[in-house]
Design an enzyme around this catalytic site. Structure first.
Site, PDB file in Angstrom:
ATOM      1  N   ASP A 332      38.228  21.120 -26.995  1.00 47.10           N
ATOM      2  CA  ASP A 332      38.985  20.876 -25.767  1.00 47.10           C
ATOM      3  C   ASP A 332      40.214  21.779 -25.707  1.00 47.10           C
ATOM      4  O   ASP A 332      40.812  22.128 -26.730  1.00 47.10           O
ATOM      5  CB  ASP A 332      39.430  19.415 -25.725  1.00 47.10           C
ATOM      6  CG  ASP A 332      40.318  19.132 -24.529  1.00 47.10           C
ATOM      7  OD1 ASP A 332      39.804  19.162 -23.395  1.00 47.10           O
ATOM      8  OD2 ASP A 332      41.532  18.914 -24.722  1.00 47.10           O
ATOM      9  N   GLU A 386      35.915  25.120 -24.386  1.00 41.50           N
ATOM     10  CA  GLU A 386      36.378  24.825 -23.034  1.00 41.50           C
ATOM     11  C   GLU A 386      37.514  25.797 -22.720  1.00 41.50           C
ATOM     12  O   GLU A 386      38.671  25.548 -23.023  1.00 41.50           O
ATOM     13  CB  GLU A 386      36.871  23.379 -22.929  1.00 41.50           C
ATOM     14  CG  GLU A 386      37.168  22.988 -21.488  1.00 41.50           C
ATOM     15  CD  GLU A 386      38.342  22.036 -21.340  1.00 41.50           C
ATOM     16  OE1 GLU A 386      38.372  21.311 -20.334  1.00 41.50           O
ATOM     17  OE2 GLU A 386      39.244  22.034 -22.198  1.00 41.50           O
TER      18      GLU A 386
END
Length: 658
Positions: A332, A386
């Site tokens: 993330d 990401e």
């Protein structure tokens, strides 16, 4: 000094990234510099013969270690002057004092057995005389106390894994899931209930990979798991460590791989719950001053240039792989890590913006180390980045000058669809822009395509189905109702997914429930909404109800996913051929592998199309089929002398095997 170093770096790094993308030639020095820093950091950490796999063993040393006749506990707190292990097992007294060791490590050996389930904290005396209590940094479990703060809990999980992780022989078909919101009831769901109720759904729908969110302990439920406090602890909201082990083991037995949505981009600011000011300083784990603060997220930022921090984070990755048997990670917030300005407000419109002076080379080095470690521990592991900036080389091998991820998320595509639905009419869909968005990749890098993830449905936005159907979703989704709004919504929901699925990546991702058009948005119970669970659950009964049209979208998604199982075409990027695109008629046709896709995006008119094909096509998929909520089959086709003649109904698509 820098120029001299770069010449050295160029001799040790085969910059095949330049073979993939010659436009990177002006930035060869930057690419060489990041590779040199990676090699230099490895040598500093490992010496000549060491490996990252042997280095990243912090969880075997720190925290609670059960030995033959005693338990040993170690903690790193270099700025503390005294340290005690306290908990309800010793009435929170100071009788377990830790010894100071080298490098700020504190240690104690306790004879016999520590009581499993006891609450525990590290009590530290700081240089200014202040006394603070901290959850052990390697705690495997933490629970809230009466003051709404976290206490560590002594655990020693005993679970015998029965199933080996399945090999991935096709594209990753990822089901992004959040355990807590996976029940239809107005409460937080558990690992055990997810295992019992949701794993069979995922398996039956055809997905081969699960991506679990919000697993690492986080004090604020509404942070969606993205403000982590305890990096080695599973979220206690959902159950015990053994319950998560059973979930993953059961998934493996079903042929499902499990990825962890790992958060190493930042940490929660809470003092006492997590790492912030653990030993009384701001610099133990994080950068000092403004560089240690994320202004948009109100969180703390790791110092990736510090050896102890690298050791902690790499050990964390190996821990989740070896102790819980995860099959890889979705990282993330990678964009925030890559740049000193965290990419905030930056439009990455030219290559210069990817490199110095804005690149955080220490963070890039850490990501390279992380990818090398993960694939050392498990060569079959999958790593996904990401990154909204599209940093060159993100998903290229380190040996080729890349950062080493297996895949990157195609993050611009959901934004494209939401912008289309919010701001434009159907006849304003630009097929050339759509084609560019879905097919443009960094050379040599693999992507995970998706139409929407959890991000698109968070507070302030809505699911694609909600954008399409709006209020009619509440009153007109029964099979007996007539609604042009719902007809359009179902048709476009299918087209959006099919074109994204087939073009946007070498893998595919769907967020839990969106496959059947889950309505509304995502919101967690919090003070601002009166602790309401209305939007923090999944209404599976909508798809299970035979009288509602959600069942059509579920059936469509299942059969769409089945195309990859049967034909393994997602990875056939080199075979992609655009056969037809005409914006005025809203017609699009392309071949990928041995599948031919034809779309009519026109909202009103059927369209004729002729395509040359050497072999007689076989129709295998029609979005207009009545079992998918369509009105057909209404479209028709014929083949003669190498020509496929089609008449396509509005807002429909067909897939042929050729």
């Amino acid at each position: 000094m820098r120029k001299k170093e770069i010449k050295i770096k160029e001799t040790i790094m085969p910059l095949s990234i330049l073979d993939y993308d010659p436009y990177l030639e002006p930035y060869k020095d930057d690419l060489s510099f990041r590779f040199f820093e990676f090699a230099r950091t490895k040598k500093r950490l490992l010496g000549v013969d060491g490996t990252l796999r042997d280095f990243a063993n912090g969880y075997h040393y720190f925290g609670f270690q059960e030995e033959q006749n005693n338990w040993t506990f170690r903690e790193w707190a270099p700025a503390a002057t005294k340290a005690y292990l306290v908990g309800d097992f010793n009435n929170w007294e100071n009788n377990y004092e830790l010894r100071a060791g080298y490098g700020g490590i504190w240690e104690i050996s306790i004879p016999g057995q520590l009581p499993i389930g006891s609450k525990v904290k590290v009590k530290l005396i700081l240089k200014n005389g202040e006394t603070v209590y901290r959850v052990p940094s390697y705690a495997m479990y933490a629970i809230p106390n009466e003051m709404a703060q976290l206490d560590g809990v002594i655990v020693n999980p005993q679970y015998e894994f029965k199933n080996k992780a399945p090999k991935l022989t096709e594209a990753p078909l990822i089901y992004e899931a959040h355990v807590g919101i996976s029940t239809e009831e107005y409460r937080i769901n558990s690992y055990k209930e997810f295992t019992r109720d949701i794993l069979p759904r995922i398996k039956n729908e055809g997905y081969n990979t699960i991506q679990l969110m919000a697993i690492m302990e986080h004090p604020l439920y509404s942070s969606f798991g993205y403000q982590v406090s305890n990096f080695f602890a599973v979220s206690s909201r959902f159950g015990q460590p053994e319950d998560l082990m059973e979930l993953i083991d059961t998934a493996h037995g079903m042929g499902l791989r499990v990825l962890l949505d790992v958060v190493h981009s930042h940490a929660v600011k809470n003092i006492g719950d997590g790492l912030n000011q653990f030993d009384g300083t701001t610099s133990q784990y994080f950068h000092e001053g403004a560089r240690g603060e994320h202004s948009a997220w109100n969180t703390k930022l790791f110092n990736y240039g510090k050896d102890e921090v690298i050791h902690f984070l790499l050990s964390n990755l190996k821990f989740w792989l070896e102790v819980y048997h995860f099959d890889g990670f979705r990282f993330d917030g990678v964009t925030s890590m890559l740049y000193l300005d965290h990419g905030l407000g930056t439009a990455f419109t030219n290559y210069q913006k990817y490199f110095s002076p804005n690149t955080d080379v220490e963070a890039v080095t850490y990501l390279m180390l992380a990818n090398e470690l993960i694939h050392q521990v498990n060569p079959d592991a999958t790593t996904i980045a990401e990154d909204m900036s599209a940093m060159p080389g993100m998903a290229l091998p380190i040996t080729a000058g890349g950062i080493g991820f297996d895949y990157r998320l195609s993050m611009g595509i959901p934004d494209f669809w939401i912008k289309q639905l919010k701001e434009k009419t159907d006849d304003q869909l630009d097929l050339m822009s759509l084609w560019w968005e879905l097919t443009t990749r960094r050379p040599g890098e693999k992507n995970i395509g998706y139409a929407e993830s959890h991000d698109q449905a968070l507070v302030g936005d809505k699911t694609i189905m909600m954008w399409l159907a709006d209020a009619d979703i509440y009153w007109k989704m029964d099979t007996g109702s007539q609604s042009l709004v719902i007809d359009r919504a179902i048709a476009l929901h299918k087209l959006i997914r099919l074109v994204t699925f087939s073009l946007a990546g070498e893998g595919y991702l769907n967020f839990m429930g969106n496959e059947f058009g889950h309505p509304e948005w995502l919101d967690f119970p919090r003070q601002e909404n009166g602790d309401n669970f209305q939007h923090a659950r999944r209404q599976w009964s909508l798809a299970d109800n035979d009288d509602l049209r959600f069942k059509y979208l579920l059936a469509f998604d299942h059969d769409m996913i089945e195309l990859e199982h049967k034909f393994n075409f997602l990875g056939e990027t080199d075979s992609l051929q655009q056969k037809w695109v005409k914006n005025e008629d809203k017609l699009l046709a392309y071949q990928k592998g041995n599948l031919l896709f034809v779309f009519n995006f026109h909202p009103s008119y059927e369209q004729k199309l002729s395509l040359m094909t050497d072999a007689k096509p076989e129709l295998i998929f029609d979005t207009d089929d009545s079992k998918y909520g369509g009105f057909g089959p209404r479209s028709s086709f014929g083949w003669s002398k190498g020509k496929l003649n089609l008449i396509l109904a509005p807002r429909t698509a067909m897939v042929f095997k050729i």
